[in-house]
Design an enzyme around this catalytic site. Structure first.
Site, PDB file in Angstrom:
ATOM      1  N   LYS A 161     -24.926 -14.810  -4.821  1.00  0.00           N
ATOM      2  CA  LYS A 161     -25.763 -14.613  -6.005  1.00  0.00           C
ATOM      3  C   LYS A 161     -27.195 -14.395  -5.521  1.00  0.00           C
ATOM      4  CE  LYS A 161     -25.865 -16.396 -10.726  1.00  0.00           C
ATOM      5  NZ  LYS A 161     -25.658 -15.108 -11.352  1.00  0.00           N
TER       6      LYS A 161
HETATM    7  N1  PLP Z   1     -20.699 -11.858 -12.009  1.00  0.00           N
HETATM    8  C1  PLP Z   1     -22.029 -11.692 -11.927  1.00  0.00           C
HETATM    9  C2  PLP Z   1     -22.554 -10.491 -11.235  1.00  0.00           C
HETATM   10  C3  PLP Z   1     -22.877 -12.657 -12.496  1.00  0.00           C
HETATM   11  O1  PLP Z   1     -24.200 -12.501 -12.423  1.00  0.00           O
HETATM   12  C4  PLP Z   1     -22.329 -13.776 -13.141  1.00  0.00           C
HETATM   13  C5  PLP Z   1     -23.201 -14.774 -13.746  1.00  0.00           C
HETATM   14  O2  PLP Z   1     -23.620 -15.688 -13.124  1.00  0.00           O
HETATM   15  C6  PLP Z   1     -20.940 -13.904 -13.185  1.00  0.00           C
HETATM   16  C7  PLP Z   1     -20.152 -12.928 -12.612  1.00  0.00           C
HETATM   17  C8  PLP Z   1     -20.286 -15.088 -13.815  1.00  0.00           C
HETATM   18  O3  PLP Z   1     -20.475 -16.251 -13.048  1.00  0.00           O
HETATM   19  P1  PLP Z   1     -20.529 -17.669 -13.724  1.00  0.00           P
HETATM   20  O4  PLP Z   1     -19.325 -17.747 -14.601  1.00  0.00           O
HETATM   21  O5  PLP Z   1     -20.451 -18.620 -12.587  1.00  0.00           O
HETATM   22  O6  PLP Z   1     -21.776 -17.758 -14.475  1.00  0.00           O
HETATM   23  C1  COI Z   2     -25.672 -16.028 -15.541  1.00  0.00           C
HETATM   24  O1  COI Z   2     -24.771 -15.885 -16.352  1.00  0.00           O
HETATM   25  O2  COI Z   2     -26.123 -17.145 -15.245  1.00  0.00           O
HETATM   26  C2  COI Z   2     -26.249 -14.888 -14.833  1.00  0.00           C
HETATM   27  O3  COI Z   2     -26.830 -15.066 -13.811  1.00  0.00           O
HETATM   28  C3  COI Z   2     -26.125 -13.558 -15.367  1.00  0.00           C
HETATM   29  C4  COI Z   2     -27.332 -12.984 -15.983  1.00  0.00           C
HETATM   30  C5  COI Z   2     -26.837 -11.994 -16.996  1.00  0.00           C
HETATM   31  C6  COI Z   2     -28.301 -13.894 -16.614  1.00  0.00           C
END
Ligand code: PLP
Ligand code: COI
Length: 364
Positions: A202
């Site tokens: 990330k």
């Molecule tokens: N994929 C991307 C590119 C994201 O930025 C996020 C958000 O954080 C997700 C997937 C989903 O991850 P999570 O469910 O841990 O928030």
């Molecule tokens: C999240 O869901 O936390 C992300 O980082 C994604 C973004 C669209 C805010």
């Protein structure tokens, strides 16, 4: 500094916090990511000294040398997680340990000094406690936590920084999307991540690289961009800021497998568990964009949804791209399996439903 001191945060309260009446106004309709709480957690790292000086202090601009490595070589990572006001008046968070782990792994990928999980969790917890009055109570509202780390060494040589700043800020938020189903633009011209790259981390750079494709999506009247794999431009991967699931007419779910190019979403992982425990068949397997279009046209594809911390579970009503436009399911978000998984997830996240998985932690 011994490890106990590492996690003992010095509190420097904001000298002029937002007055309660103004805070109430801001919390009534916070939108997403524009309103911020009074404080932030800050921890510093220096090679030879390790992580030190953990503080909770007034949220303010960060003094940064113009030669700081993050400004030139984008050595930066972040996380996204939410705190909710529980029915008993306490504060709960959803799987914060999983965010701590992913932050650690992102740091390793970006050759940064990893933040120990316990320090990450202490920083988040301390900030939530201090700014707990900022947690909104509306139906889709929560306090979004944004932990991030930047390379702060002033040096223009290309190498891993020897100094870092780990900071947590907090933002009361409502829904990420304005409501109903979202439309998705299939990007054929840009890709997000390749094998061996940083897709599973990330890091800010992944999002910078997605912006042009996201702008293309907007230009075509779509809410979000969907990326395909970088080699064959054929396999569905994920959206700009969320993972994706498809629901087929036999009631089974399909989601692209993790393999280094997709962010291992914590919501994705929870959905896999919730769906399996509901007796649904779930396959983590490649799904091609051709198949997706064919299934949407034939009616085999019944529903699709995006999932992530910000998006929670958001139905996808329409797919657009160079190969045309198709409506998925009802097209308006009234999709039964999506709705049922969303309800199950939200119920657990907000401490309203029993949590047999141990996902929810009381933090205040
Ligand atoms: N994929 C991307 C590119 C994201 O930025 C996020 C958000 O954080 C997700 C997937 C989903 O991850 P999570 O469910 O841990 O928030
Ligand atoms: C999240 O869901 O936390 C992300 O980082 C994604 C973004 C669209 C805010």
């Amino acid at each position: 500094m011994d490890s106990a001191d590492q996690f003992r945060f010095t509190h420097l309260p904001h000298p002029a916090p937002v007055p309660a009446a103004r805070r109430t106004e801001l919390l009534a309709n916070p939108g997403f990511g524009r309103v911020f709480t009074d404080h932030m957690a800050v921890v510093r790292y220096k090679e030879g000294q390790g992580w030190h000086n953990p503080t909770i202090e007034a949220r303010a601009p960060i003094p940064l040398d113009p030669a700081a490595a993050v400004l030139h070589y984008a050595q930066e990572i972040f996380e996204g997680m939410k705190a909710y006001r529980a029915a008993d008046g306490g504060v709960v968070m959803f799987r914060p340990d999983a965010n701590a782990r992913r932050f650690y792994q992102s740091a390793e990928r970006m050759a940064m000094a990893p933040v120990p999980d316990a320090l990450f969790l202490a920083a988040v917890r301390e900030l939530v406690r201090v700014d707990r009055d900022w947690i909104p109570t509306g139906e889709n509202a929560s306090l979004y936590l944004r932990p991030f780390m930047i390379a702060s060494e002033a040096f223009l040589g290309v190498k891993p920084s020897s100094e870092y700043l780990f900071i947590v800020i907090a933002s009361p938020v409502g829904s990420y999307f304005s409501g109903g189903a979202v439309s998705v633009w299939v990007s054929e011209d840009y890709t997000r991540a390749a094998v061996g790259g940083t897709g599973a981390a990330k890091c800010g750079g992944n999002y910078a690289a997605s912006l042009l494709a996201q702008r293309e999506a907007k230009t075509h009247g779509c809410d979000q961009v969907l990326f395909l794999d970088a080699v064959e431009h054929r396999w569905v991967e994920e959206m700009g800021g969320m993972n994706i699931f498809f629901v087929l007419d036999d009631g089974s779910l399909v989601t692209p497998p993790l393999g280094g190019t997709i962010l291992p979403g914590i919501t994705r992982d929870a959905i896999l568990t919730l769906a399996r425990d509901r007796g649904l068949t779930v396959r983590e397997e490649p799904y091609s964009i051709d198949q997706c279009y064919a299934d949407a046209a034939s009616g085999r594809l019944k529903e699709a949804f995006a999932c992530g911390t910000a998006a929670v579970v958001t139905p996808i009503g329409r797919l657009c791209g160079h190969r045309g436009e198709v409506v998925i399911g009802s097209g308006n978000g009234a999709d039964p399996i999506t709705e049922s998984l969303r309800g199950a997830l939200i119920g657990i996240q907000r401490g309203q439903n029993p949590d047999p998985y141990g996902w929810v932690q009381h933090v205040a």
